[in-house]
Design a protein around this motif. Structure first.
Motif, PDB file in Angstrom:
ATOM      1  N   SER A 448       0.996  -1.282  -0.053  1.00 10.92           N
ATOM      2  CA  SER A 448      -0.084  -0.063   0.001  1.00 10.92           C
ATOM      3  C   SER A 448       0.704   1.385  -0.089  1.00 10.92           C
ATOM      4  CB  SER A 448      -0.717   0.113   1.189  1.00 10.92           C
ATOM      5  OG  SER A 448      -2.078  -0.899   1.273  1.00 10.92           O
ATOM      6  N   ARG A 449       1.696   1.192   1.017  1.00  6.31           N
ATOM      7  CA  ARG A 449       2.714   2.332   1.029  1.00  6.31           C
ATOM      8  C   ARG A 449       3.312   2.785  -0.141  1.00  6.31           C
ATOM      9  NH1 ARG A 449       6.549   0.760   4.444  1.00  6.31           N
ATOM     10  NH2 ARG A 449       5.155   0.803   6.140  1.00  6.31           N
ATOM     11  N   ASN A 450       3.811   1.719  -0.894  1.00  8.22           N
ATOM     12  CA  ASN A 450       4.474   1.930  -2.245  1.00  8.22           C
ATOM     13  C   ASN A 450       3.501   1.914  -3.508  1.00  8.22           C
ATOM     14  OD1 ASN A 450       7.592   2.058  -1.431  1.00  8.22           O
ATOM     15  ND2 ASN A 450       6.710   0.488  -0.180  1.00  8.22           N
ATOM     16  N   ASN A 451       2.298   1.895  -3.223  1.00  4.99           N
ATOM     17  CA  ASN A 451       1.316   1.790  -4.309  1.00  4.99           C
ATOM     18  C   ASN A 451       1.741   0.561  -5.317  1.00  4.99           C
ATOM     19  OD1 ASN A 451      -0.914   3.356  -4.653  1.00  4.99           O
ATOM     20  ND2 ASN A 451       0.378   5.186  -4.799  1.00  4.99           N
ATOM     21  N   LEU A 452       1.998  -0.567  -4.684  1.00  7.39           N
ATOM     22  CA  LEU A 452       2.538  -1.749  -5.725  1.00  7.39           C
ATOM     23  C   LEU A 452       1.225  -2.240  -6.174  1.00  7.39           C
ATOM     24  CD1 LEU A 452       5.553  -2.754  -3.512  1.00  7.39           C
ATOM     25  CD2 LEU A 452       5.559  -1.394  -5.687  1.00  7.39           C
ATOM     26  N   PRO A 453       1.484  -2.576  -7.481  1.00  5.50           N
ATOM     27  CA  PRO A 453      -0.081  -3.179  -8.104  1.00  5.50           C
ATOM     28  C   PRO A 453       0.031  -4.761  -7.823  1.00  5.50           C
ATOM     29  CG  PRO A 453       1.637  -2.844  -9.728  1.00  5.50           C
ATOM     30  CD  PRO A 453       2.382  -2.439  -8.582  1.00  5.50           C
ATOM     31  N   ASP A 495      -9.010  -2.874   3.656  1.00  5.53           N
ATOM     32  CA  ASP A 495      -9.463  -1.242   3.733  1.00  5.53           C
ATOM     33  C   ASP A 495      -8.494  -0.759   4.844  1.00  5.53           C
ATOM     34  OD1 ASP A 495     -10.977   1.185   3.264  1.00  5.53           O
ATOM     35  OD2 ASP A 495     -12.251   0.535   4.886  1.00  5.53           O
ATOM     36  N   ALA A 496      -8.387  -1.606   5.949  1.00 10.09           N
ATOM     37  CA  ALA A 496      -7.677  -0.949   7.090  1.00 10.09           C
ATOM     38  C   ALA A 496      -6.197  -0.682   6.894  1.00 10.09           C
ATOM     39  CB  ALA A 496      -7.773  -1.853   8.241  1.00 10.09           C
ATOM     40  N   PHE A 497      -5.615  -1.732   5.638  1.00  8.79           N
ATOM     41  CA  PHE A 497      -4.246  -1.483   5.346  1.00  8.79           C
ATOM     42  C   PHE A 497      -4.147  -0.535   4.241  1.00  8.79           C
ATOM     43  CE2 PHE A 497      -2.650  -5.900   6.957  1.00  8.79           C
ATOM     44  CZ  PHE A 497      -2.720  -5.441   8.405  1.00  8.79           C
ATOM     45  N   GLY A 498      -5.116   0.053   3.709  1.00 11.77           N
ATOM     46  CA  GLY A 498      -5.021   1.018   2.592  1.00 11.77           C
ATOM     47  C   GLY A 498      -5.094   0.521   1.366  1.00 11.77           C
ATOM     48  N   ALA A 499      -5.679  -0.946   1.209  1.00 17.03           N
ATOM     49  CA  ALA A 499      -5.852  -1.670  -0.032  1.00 17.03           C
ATOM     50  C   ALA A 499      -7.110  -1.625  -0.503  1.00 17.03           C
ATOM     51  CB  ALA A 499      -5.123  -2.896   0.146  1.00 17.03           C
ATOM     52  N   LEU A 518      -7.793  -4.848 -12.188  1.00 22.59           N
ATOM     53  CA  LEU A 518      -6.790  -4.623 -13.188  1.00 22.59           C
ATOM     54  C   LEU A 518      -6.479  -3.064 -13.409  1.00 22.59           C
ATOM     55  CD1 LEU A 518      -6.936  -7.470 -15.671  1.00 22.59           C
ATOM     56  CD2 LEU A 518      -5.270  -7.080 -14.121  1.00 22.59           C
ATOM     57  N   GLN A 519      -7.844  -2.164 -12.954  1.00 19.10           N
ATOM     58  CA  GLN A 519      -7.877  -0.964 -13.104  1.00 19.10           C
ATOM     59  C   GLN A 519      -7.390  -0.016 -11.974  1.00 19.10           C
ATOM     60  OE1 GLN A 519      -8.474   0.199 -15.872  1.00 19.10           O
ATOM     61  NE2 GLN A 519      -9.145  -1.963 -16.775  1.00 19.10           N
ATOM     62  N   ASP A 520      -7.583  -0.898 -10.661  1.00 18.73           N
ATOM     63  CA  ASP A 520      -7.387  -0.169  -9.510  1.00 18.73           C
ATOM     64  C   ASP A 520      -5.705   0.087  -9.374  1.00 18.73           C
ATOM     65  OD1 ASP A 520      -9.914  -0.258  -8.069  1.00 18.73           O
ATOM     66  OD2 ASP A 520      -9.663  -2.698  -7.702  1.00 18.73           O
ATOM     67  N   ILE A 521      -5.634   1.149  -8.434  1.00 20.95           N
ATOM     68  CA  ILE A 521      -4.291   1.405  -8.302  1.00 20.95           C
ATOM     69  C   ILE A 521      -3.912   0.919  -6.991  1.00 20.95           C
ATOM     70  CG2 ILE A 521      -2.707   3.609  -7.677  1.00 20.95           C
ATOM     71  CD1 ILE A 521      -4.596   5.139  -9.630  1.00 20.95           C
ATOM     72  N   GLY A 522      -2.472   0.414  -6.863  1.00 23.78           N
ATOM     73  CA  GLY A 522      -2.117  -0.175  -5.619  1.00 23.78           C
ATOM     74  C   GLY A 522      -2.600  -1.552  -5.421  1.00 23.78           C
ATOM     75  N   PRO A 523      -2.450  -2.183  -4.100  1.00 27.15           N
ATOM     76  CA  PRO A 523      -2.547  -3.495  -3.910  1.00 27.15           C
ATOM     77  C   PRO A 523      -4.293  -3.887  -3.893  1.00 27.15           C
ATOM     78  CG  PRO A 523      -1.816  -2.594  -1.785  1.00 27.15           C
ATOM     79  CD  PRO A 523      -1.670  -1.451  -2.935  1.00 27.15           C
ATOM     80  N   VAL A 524      -4.788  -4.885  -4.018  1.00 32.85           N
ATOM     81  CA  VAL A 524      -6.187  -5.443  -4.063  1.00 32.85           C
ATOM     82  C   VAL A 524      -6.088  -6.684  -3.505  1.00 32.85           C
ATOM     83  CG1 VAL A 524      -8.238  -6.059  -5.748  1.00 32.85           C
ATOM     84  CG2 VAL A 524      -6.433  -3.997  -6.239  1.00 32.85           C
ATOM     85  N   ILE A 525      -6.890  -6.670  -2.695  1.00 30.03           N
ATOM     86  CA  ILE A 525      -7.301  -8.496  -2.174  1.00 30.03           C
ATOM     87  C   ILE A 525      -8.713  -8.841  -2.740  1.00 30.03           C
ATOM     88  CG2 ILE A 525      -7.464  -9.678   0.092  1.00 30.03           C
ATOM     89  CD1 ILE A 525      -5.624  -7.553   1.521  1.00 30.03           C
ATOM     90  N   ILE A 526      -8.683  -9.968  -3.090  1.00 31.67           N
ATOM     91  CA  ILE A 526      -9.957 -10.625  -3.453  1.00 31.67           C
ATOM     92  C   ILE A 526     -10.043 -11.861  -2.610  1.00 31.67           C
ATOM     93  CG2 ILE A 526     -11.238 -11.449  -5.241  1.00 31.67           C
ATOM     94  CD1 ILE A 526      -9.353  -9.980  -7.348  1.00 31.67           C
ATOM     95  N   ASP A 527     -11.077 -11.866  -1.815  1.00 28.66           N
ATOM     96  CA  ASP A 527     -11.261 -12.930  -1.009  1.00 28.66           C
ATOM     97  C   ASP A 527     -12.221 -13.917  -1.598  1.00 28.66           C
ATOM     98  OD1 ASP A 527     -11.360 -14.481   1.351  1.00 28.66           O
ATOM     99  OD2 ASP A 527     -12.899 -13.083   2.297  1.00 28.66           O
ATOM    100  N   CYS A 528     -11.701 -15.070  -2.073  1.00 24.95           N
ATOM    101  CA  CYS A 528     -12.751 -15.923  -2.749  1.00 24.95           C
ATOM    102  C   CYS A 528     -13.020 -16.998  -1.931  1.00 24.95           C
ATOM    103  CB  CYS A 528     -11.861 -16.453  -3.977  1.00 24.95           C
ATOM    104  SG  CYS A 528     -11.435 -15.277  -5.285  1.00 24.95           S
TER     105      CYS A 528
END
Ligand code: TPP
Lengths: 552, 79
Positions: A448-453, A495-499, A518-528
């Motif tokens: 999150s801090r580094n906006n890593l995808p 959300d709490a972690f800024g993702a 794929l469009q979002d900026i920064g990390p994404v978590i998908i809970d399947c």
């Protein structure tokens, strides 16, 4: 030039063309951090959540880029936190340099605050480690560390530098980037023997390990497979050495591999084992492993010959050169009968096509595979999800597959994905389990801090699936200490972690959120949310063979 | 199983012994005798190590030993 030890460290890193390092500060590396502060425009330092995360990130960076990954940590707990990361890289032969600070020499050996003998600590988990007592030796020791890390069979190297050595002055002269040692040339007689064996073979299989990736020999494997009309099977570390779309590609064999791949191998009359070490997860019972085949074993590391399997021909030396030689010298073959047989085995034992009605691991992984751009780097943690990814993801090019094959380190994935995202600056996937993710999810903060995808896909089965599976099959169903009883809401956690967080409970959800991700900026978590009852089958029991594969 | 002697010539570094003995332990050997001595060159030391094992295991150990950075030469002698 008169420089301090810390300035020398920066200069040697620059000399080695290092642009990024991963790390965590502490008392006895403050002098180095002061130089990192002054050199921010020359070297990017990525602060992780802990040193283990930093070590996996350096490892992941190396796996995708092929360069030496660099991690820095303080003495004591900083150094001990590196151990798992070093062991993981060591098991998978990944070139890495770890720098630790230590207490000043005057306190050395007095059990002073945060003192640890980092060199002894890491003997079992590094290719080599150095303790630098004298600033005059610092520059060359560092160069040596880079040389050792990337030469021959790569691996991690640790340099432990006492705090006073970091501050002492010494003359410094820049040198060229350290080249790796020339690889040993493979012996011609052995290669000719191999050519002869390949020419005679009617049912050849190429068995690829991580050495193919490390030596950048994917192209050579493809050409050899086409010339000698061989099928190609992989150890876990060898995956991605050939595009899964190639007609000769069979995927991973072994304990959790594809049944057709293991069965084809068992029918082979020749196995060309390249950069693979016959680990028991791949071979099962070694007495029953490829019983009908002669074996040619190519490896850069002589000690891998005869360690587990005695091959009929052993070729020690540069893999790329050897594969090229074989390809140029073997006859063009057309093993029509073998191909027909293999196609039959594939029809009988191959994976059944996905059925999008279900929200199962196979369907999830294949769907994501189709949505993300080709060549996306894919990391995993350890467990069922790792085996599913190894089996169902179709890799299209080398250095896009990051998994802890040898050491099986839960908690590897998030750090590794961060390293990969930093190296590629592209969307990076992580398939993880709810157990593994909880071992390293602190690193979402780093992403999150580094906006890593990084797109984290949690195959959330609510338990330690792999352990549950083993207890079910081999311990009479006494499933114990596996229920994660998850009250954790991974979407809120994102959300709490800024993702960004999403939940998917079916295929439609998944397709929608994956496209968003794929469009979002920064990390994404998908809970399947998947069934707690899924197993990773077929499974060859430990020390088993193709004769006792468990299918349900 | 037989008694095998391994003779090693190595750089005299402070971490040499720990590396050598830890490698024996890692590969499942129990050291029977161990002699560590100087040579005429003060940078190099010699070690004479005996273990009881199959000859082929001894050969494998030798290959592992030669990978150690500070080991210059290692040989196997069946006693
Ligand atoms: C650090 C570490 N501790 C323990 C293990 C043993 N282990 C292997 S797989 C596994 C369960 C993994 O569970 P999860 O991450 O939820 O993945 P799943 O199997 O459910 O896909 C465990 C505990 C390990 N590999 N690494």
């Amino acid at each position: 030039m008169l420089l301090t030890g810390s300035q020398i460290i920066i200069e040697v890193l620059k000399e080695q063309k290092v642009d990024v390092i991963f790390g965590y500060p502490g008392g006895h590396v403050l002098s180095i951090y002061d130089e990192l502060f002054k050199n921010q425009d020359r070297i990017k330092h990525i602060l992780t959540a802990d040193e283990q995360g930093a070590s996996h990130a350096a490892d992941g960076y190396s796996r995708v880029s092929g360069e030496v990954g660099v991690v820095i940590a303080t003495s004591g707990p900083g150094a001990t936190n590196l151990v798992t990361g070093l062991a993981t890289a060591f098991s998978d032969s990944i070139p890495m340099v770890a720098i630790t600070g230590n207490v000043p020499l005057r306190l050395s050996g007095t059990d002073s605050f945060q003192e640890i003998d980092a060199m002894s600590l890491t003997v079992a988990v590094t290719k080599h480690s150095f303790f630098v007592r004298n600033v005059e030796k610092l520059a060359d020791t560092m160069r040596d560390a880079f040389r050792i890390a990337k030469s021959g069979r790569p691996g991690p190297v640790l340099i432990d530098i006492p705090h006073d050595v970091q501050k002492e002055l010494c003359t410094f002269e820049t040198k060229e980037k350290q080249q790796k040692d020339e690889n040993e040339q493979p012996p011609i007689e052995e290669m000719n023997k191999a050519v002869e064996m390949i020419n005679q073979a009617k049912r050849p299989v190429i068995y690829c390990g991580g050495g193919v990736i490390n030596s950048n020999s994917a192209e050579e494997i493809k050409k050899l497979a086409e010339k000698c009309d061989a099928y190609v099977v992989f150890s876990m570390m060898g995956l991605s050495a050939m595009s899964a779309e190639h007609p000769k590609y069979l995927g991973m064999a072994g304990m959790y591999g594809r049944q057709d791949a293991s069965r084809v191998m068992a029918q082979a009359d020749l196995v060309i084992a390249t950069g693979v070490r016959f680990a028991e997860r791949g071979t099962g019972d070694k007495e029953k492993f490829v019983e009908k085949a002669k074996i040619i074993h190519l490896d850069i590391d002589i000690s891998e010959h005869g360690k587990i399997i005695n091959a009929d021909t052993e070729i020690t030396g540069d893999l790329k050169t050897a594969l090229k030689y074989l390809e140029e010298n073997v006859e063009q073959k057309h093993n029509t009968q073998w191909s027909e047989e293999v196609e039959k085995i594939k029809q009988t034992y191959g994976e059944k096509p996905a059925d999008k009605k279900f929200f199962r691991p196979k369907e999830i992984i294949e769907t994501i595979n189709k949505i993300v751009p080709k060549g996306t780097a894919v990391a995993t943690d350890v467990g069922q999800h790792q085996m599913w990814t190894a089996k169902y993801y179709s890799f299209s090019k080398p250095r896009t597959w990051l998994t802890s094959g040898g050491f099986g380190t839960m908690g590897f994935g998030m750090g590794a994905a961060i390293g990969a995202a930093v190296a590629t600056k592209q969307k990076t996937l992580l398939f993880t389990g709810d157990g593994s993710f909880c071992m390293n999810m602190n690193e979402v903060i780093t992403a999150s801090r580094n906006n890593l995808p990084v797109i984290v896909v949690i195959l959330n089965n609510g338990n330690l699936g792999m352990i549950k599976q083993l207890q079910t099959f081999f311990y009479g169903g006494n499933c114990f200490s596996i229920d994660l009883g998850n009250k954790t809401d991974f979407v809120k956690l994102a959300d709490a972690f800024g993702a960004t967080g999403y939940r998917a409970k079916n295929m439609e959800d998944l397709e929608i959120v994956m496209k968003k991700a794929l469009q979002d900026i920064g990390p994404v978590i998908i809970d399947c949310i998947i069934s707690p009852e899924e197993n990773t089958l077929p499974m060859m029991p430990p020390n088993g063979s193709v004769n006792n594969i468990i299918t349900k | 199983m037989e008694t095998i002697k391994i003779v090693i010539m190595a750089n005299n570094t402070e971490d040499l012994l720990i590396r050598v003995t830890s490698l024996f332990h890692k590969r499942g050997f129990r050291i029977k005798t161990f002699v560590f001595d100087e040579t005429t060159s003060c940078d190099l030391v010699k070690m004479y190590i005996t273990v009881v094992c199959d000859y082929s295991k001894g050969e494998q150990m030798l290959r592992q030993l030669t990978k150690l950075y500070d080991i210059k030469e290692a040989d196997l002698i069946a006693c």
